[in-house]
Design a protein around this motif. Structure first.
Motif, mmCIF file in Angstrom:
data_model
loop_
_atom_site.group_PDB
_atom_site.id
_atom_site.type_symbol
_atom_site.label_atom_id
_atom_site.label_comp_id
_atom_site.label_asym_id
_atom_site.label_seq_id
_atom_site.Cartn_x
_atom_site.Cartn_y
_atom_site.Cartn_z
ATOM 1 N N LEU A 50 0.825 -1.207 0.000
ATOM 2 C CA LEU A 50 0.000 0.000 0.000
ATOM 3 C C LEU A 50 0.858 1.254 0.000
ATOM 4 O O LEU A 50 0.573 2.215 -0.731
ATOM 5 C CB LEU A 50 -0.930 -0.002 1.218
ATOM 6 C CG LEU A 50 -1.866 1.203 1.349
ATOM 7 C CD1 LEU A 50 -2.723 1.372 0.101
ATOM 8 C CD2 LEU A 50 -2.734 1.086 2.592
ATOM 9 N N ILE A 78 -7.673 2.632 -2.839
ATOM 10 C CA ILE A 78 -8.143 2.441 -1.461
ATOM 11 C C ILE A 78 -9.292 1.442 -1.436
ATOM 12 O O ILE A 78 -9.361 0.556 -0.571
ATOM 13 C CB ILE A 78 -8.575 3.783 -0.843
ATOM 14 C CG1 ILE A 78 -7.415 4.785 -0.817
ATOM 15 C CG2 ILE A 78 -9.120 3.565 0.566
ATOM 16 C CD1 ILE A 78 -6.235 4.342 -0.006
ATOM 17 N N TYR A 85 -9.762 -3.072 0.320
ATOM 18 C CA TYR A 85 -10.777 -3.658 1.200
ATOM 19 C C TYR A 85 -11.710 -4.611 0.470
ATOM 20 O O TYR A 85 -12.022 -5.696 0.978
ATOM 21 C CB TYR A 85 -11.555 -2.530 1.891
ATOM 22 C CG TYR A 85 -10.647 -1.714 2.758
ATOM 23 C CD1 TYR A 85 -10.310 -2.153 4.027
ATOM 24 C CD2 TYR A 85 -10.067 -0.541 2.275
ATOM 25 C CE1 TYR A 85 -9.425 -1.432 4.819
ATOM 26 C CE2 TYR A 85 -9.180 0.181 3.053
ATOM 27 C CZ TYR A 85 -8.866 -0.270 4.326
ATOM 28 O OH TYR A 85 -7.973 0.430 5.086
ATOM 29 N N HIS A 113 -8.968 0.274 11.974
ATOM 30 C CA HIS A 113 -7.529 0.015 12.036
ATOM 31 C C HIS A 113 -6.949 0.305 13.416
ATOM 32 O O HIS A 113 -5.975 -0.346 13.818
ATOM 33 C CB HIS A 113 -6.803 0.820 10.961
ATOM 34 C CG HIS A 113 -6.917 0.197 9.606
ATOM 35 N ND1 HIS A 113 -6.165 -0.890 9.223
ATOM 36 C CD2 HIS A 113 -7.723 0.479 8.554
ATOM 37 C CE1 HIS A 113 -6.501 -1.245 7.989
ATOM 38 N NE2 HIS A 113 -7.441 -0.432 7.565
ATOM 39 N N TYR A 121 -1.297 -0.785 9.980
ATOM 40 C CA TYR A 121 -2.414 0.067 10.383
ATOM 41 C C TYR A 121 -2.078 1.544 10.189
ATOM 42 O O TYR A 121 -2.926 2.347 9.760
ATOM 43 C CB TYR A 121 -2.800 -0.203 11.842
ATOM 44 C CG TYR A 121 -1.896 0.444 12.865
ATOM 45 C CD1 TYR A 121 -2.230 1.671 13.432
ATOM 46 C CD2 TYR A 121 -0.704 -0.152 13.258
ATOM 47 C CE1 TYR A 121 -1.406 2.277 14.364
ATOM 48 C CE2 TYR A 121 0.120 0.444 14.182
ATOM 49 C CZ TYR A 121 -0.234 1.650 14.732
ATOM 50 O OH TYR A 121 0.596 2.254 15.642
ATOM 51 N N ASN A 158 -2.304 2.595 6.511
ATOM 52 C CA ASN A 158 -3.706 2.770 6.137
ATOM 53 C C ASN A 158 -4.263 4.089 6.664
ATOM 54 O O ASN A 158 -4.964 4.804 5.938
ATOM 55 C CB ASN A 158 -4.540 1.600 6.661
ATOM 56 C CG ASN A 158 -4.468 0.379 5.773
ATOM 57 O OD1 ASN A 158 -5.235 0.241 4.825
ATOM 58 N ND2 ASN A 158 -3.542 -0.503 6.077
ATOM 59 N N SER A 217 -3.117 6.858 4.522
ATOM 60 C CA SER A 217 -3.789 6.888 3.220
ATOM 61 C C SER A 217 -5.172 7.530 3.315
ATOM 62 O O SER A 217 -5.636 8.159 2.355
ATOM 63 C CB SER A 217 -3.903 5.473 2.655
ATOM 64 O OG SER A 217 -4.864 4.702 3.354
#
Length: 498
Positions: A126, A171, A175, A257, A270, A273, A276
């Protein structure tokens, strides 16, 4: 076509100030990641460590990989590359020559990750993808030295283009794809996945210990997690009340997260994320930030900003643009087309990976992904959670026939389970290495790890405490349903001698 464009603008426009916040966060994460990795320069990146260059090339190297970090097996050379990467990460954080620095930081991160794939995790993918899409985004327009130098009092605060769409879609892919890959009943039917995840002592954190005894709660959290990952990202595509829905998505995923961070040991995953999500913040949130928070930051940075104008630029680049306005528009169109092409390729890569589609990416179509490292796989605890757990014993036999555990700083060897298995790992890189160490396909790793641990122990101790033989032992526990007790099984994975 007109209505489609209006829709795309509505859902894929991003606030440039939010992108700038994300840039600062990414710069901080890059520095933090380099700092953690630097504590294992020799172990993870040098020929004297656990993955010498010739072993890397023989076993896990892809012919399309690029890595400056493979030019030498000396830790001193790696240290220089780390310092260079840290310099550019800092320049990215403060927003100096942002686009050029973004490209260099992305390349150095790609190079570093390619050097040792055995310690990589999803957060690395990521972080690499955020930097890649950011090459095409104007995230240096605010909160940066570039903005101070530009002296533009009214820069555009909103941005829409192929790269902003790619960022939002990226993004979403993280998920949605991880949910699609979780096709085991334990995720969407029985709801036992979190029970099995928290049974893994190698990743169990204090928060996880607190909730582990409550099976009904774990079932609820499992099913909630699955449905959040599968459905919540599509809220970003709703073309009305977009600011509200952006804040909703950011808020829910932030809480998600933070919950992971206190229950499972996942390294920087985490935090990457969370950084982001900053790029998704809508204009109302950034207006509040500018009004309530930014004045305090500006006061703190006043002297730094004044000093920054006195810094001579080490790279002077001036273009006498030879193109007309039509030519400029043509180049912009080429850039947009390139980004759209790569985005479609990334979507193809991700969807080809999910079992519901079951269409593997053709071998001859994989090389662009490996070259640019836009390859990605969001299989976190997918398709099901590992059931094999345990802990390592590094059983060393000294010259006086004492049996000690190098994994517990030379204490007498025992098969008793430690109170905290997580505490046996120096950091998440070593935890991930230990996870990969167990796989049959990675048996090539074992003798190099064994000899490395044996060597560094003997170099640090007196002759009477040196180890004559080292056994890498794994105390394997197979997690059973419904909290059933299990007896660990002793497995000797490797034996080595000086």
């Amino acid at each position: 076509m007109h209505y489609l464009l209006l829709y795309l603008k509505k859902v894929f426009t991003v606030d440039v100030r939010a992108l700038a916040l994300m840039r600062i966060g990414v710069g901080f994460v890059l520095l933090l990641d380099l700092g953690i990795r630097a504590t294992d320069l020799e172990a993870h990146y040098a020929n004297m460590g656990v993955l010498p260059l010739y072993v890397l090339f023989q076993n896990i190297w892809d012919p399309y990989f690029i890595s400056l970090h493979t030019i030498s097996g000396l830790w001193q050379v790696q240290a220089v590359l780390f310092l260079i990467a840290a310099l550019f990460a800092f320049l990215l954080l403060i927003g100096y020559r942002t686009r050029l620095v973004t490209i260099i930081s992305w390349f150095l991160l790609l190079s570093l990750q390619n050097r040792n794939l055995l310690i990589g995790q999803a957060g690395d993918d990521l972080l690499r993808m955020i930097l890649f899409w950011a090459i095409f985004l104007p995230w240096g327009r605010f909160y940066s030295l570039d903005a101070q130098r530009a002296n533009n009092p009214h820069p555009d605060k909103l941005h829409f283009g192929a790269a902003s769409a790619a960022f939002v879609v990226q993004i979403m892919l993280v998920y949605v794809c991880t949910a699609l890959l979780k096709n085991s009943p334990e995720w969407h039917t029985t709801g036992t996945a979190l029970y099995y995840a928290l049974s893994l002592d190698q990743v169990l954190m204090p928060g996880g210990k607190l909730i582990y005894p409550y099976s009904d709660l774990l079932q609820f959290l499992t099913l909630t997690t699955y449905h959040i990952e599968l459905y919540l990202p599509f809220v970003l595509l709703i073309p009305v009340y977009t600011s509200f829905f952006r804040i909703l998505v950011v808020g829910v995923l932030t809480g998600f997260h933070l919950g992971i961070s206190i229950t499972l040991f996942v390294g920087l995953f985490y935090l990457i994320n969370l950084v982001s999500f900053l790029g998704l913040l809508p204009a109302p949130a950034m207006n509040w930030f500018d009004a309530k928070v930014l004045p305090y930051i500006q006061n703190l940075g006043y002297h730094l900003r004044r000093f920054s104008f006195k810094i001579p630029s080490p790279i002077q680049v001036r273009f006498n643009w030879p193109f007309s306005s039509a030519g400029k528009e043509g180049l912009i169109a080429i850039k947009e087309g390139l980004v759209i092409s790569i985005l479609l390729y990334v979507i193809w890569w991700n969807l080809a990976d999910v079992p519901q589609i079951n269409r593997s990416l053709p071998t001859n179509a994989r090389w662009p992904g490996m070259l640019l490292r836009v390859d990605q796989h969001w299989g976190m605890f997918a398709p099901e959670v590992f059931k094999d757990d345990g802990w390592y014993i590094l059983e060393g036999v000294t010259a006086t026939n004492k049996r000690i555990d190098l994994n517990r700083n030379g204490q007498p060897e025992t098969e008793r389970k430690p109170e905290s298995v997580v505490a046996l790992f120096k950091n998440d890189r070593w935890r991930k290495y230990g996870e990969n160490f167990l796989f049959v396909n990675n048996t090539f790793m074992r003798p190099y790890f064994c000899h490395y641990r044996l060597r560094i122990w003997n170099e640090a101790h007196h002759p009477e405490d040196r180890v004559q033989e080292l056994r890498v032992i794994y105390m394997k526990e197979r997690t059973l349903p419904n909290y059933q007790p299990v007896k660990p099984k002793r497995e000797v994975l490797c034996i080595c001698r000086p």
